[in-house]
Design an enzyme around this catalytic site. Sequence first.
Site, PDB file in Angstrom:
ATOM      1  N   LYS A 179      35.165  44.982  49.737  1.00  0.00           N
ATOM      2  CA  LYS A 179      35.945  43.822  49.282  1.00  0.00           C
ATOM      3  C   LYS A 179      37.427  44.163  49.392  1.00  0.00           C
ATOM      4  O   LYS A 179      37.877  45.184  48.851  1.00  0.00           O
ATOM      5  CB  LYS A 179      35.562  43.517  47.838  1.00  0.00           C
TER       6      LYS A 179
HETATM    7  O1  G3P Z   1      34.684  38.477  41.381  1.00  0.00           O
HETATM    8  C1  G3P Z   1      35.593  37.489  41.616  1.00  0.00           C
HETATM    9  C2  G3P Z   1      35.532  36.291  40.707  1.00  0.00           C
HETATM   10  O2  G3P Z   1      34.259  35.770  40.640  1.00  0.00           O
HETATM   11  C3  G3P Z   1      36.224  36.457  39.375  1.00  0.00           C
HETATM   12  O3  G3P Z   1      35.946  35.431  38.482  1.00  0.00           O
HETATM   13  O4  G3P Z   1      35.958  34.525  36.192  1.00  0.00           O
HETATM   14  O5  G3P Z   1      37.449  36.467  36.730  1.00  0.00           O
HETATM   15  O6  G3P Z   1      37.960  34.176  37.605  1.00  0.00           O
HETATM   16  P1  G3P Z   1      36.889  35.133  37.191  1.00  0.00           P
END
Ligand code: G3P
Length: 218
Positions: free
Chosen positions: A83
């Site tokens: 990633k």
């Molecule tokens: O892993 C990336 C993403 O899904 C992060 O989500 O909830 O931290 O905005 P969030």
Amino acid sequence: MKFFVDTAEIKDIKDLAATGMLDGVTTNPTLIAKSGRDFVEVIKEICSIVDGPVSAEVTALDTEGMIAEGEKLAKIAENIAIKVPLTWDGLKACKHFTSKGTMVNVTLCFSAAQALLAAKAGATFISPFVGRLDDIGQNGMDLIADICQIYSMYPNIETEVLVASIRNPNHIIDAAKMGAHVATIPPSVLRQLIHHPLTDKGLAAFVEDIKKSGQKVA
Ligand code: G3P
């Protein structure tokens, strides 16, 4: 639509993998830190549970550093997807890995222009963050619609739209209607998908009625 779970918690990954619904896992530095475990150890364990892509994020900011970290991560297992962030350095690292056949998930995508660049860099997955756009008063799903439309115009684009930063089941349903390839879902939201009060009510009535009739199948 493929379902990935967005977590580094082994208990949740094992539990959800047992449903047969899990196609992969995504992690990020925040989720790894939350798990309280060693980065490489936890990624290794996740790869031993799930056959599908497991995203492991680099933390270097320059292409060289990303390549060095990514090479280490790629050695952990065949199902690792490196990633990288959506920066010029990240896109260069993306090109490096995908040209060697290693899967790459380009993360922190907030615009269709960025998604187009990731596709040109040969990304395996592009991760647009819908929840974080909603959080600042924009419509995250509009971005998914734009990316799906643009990618569908070019049959040579193989990059899969991986909807990230999902906050609720509606994000998943809307993404599925748009033809997004993957949703990466927090465990709690994935578990919510099955709930409907009429299912619970109907099941309780069936159990009660067969009990009243005095019959059972076995
Ligand atoms: O892993 C990336 C993403 O899904 C992060 O989500 O909830 O931290 O905005 P969030």
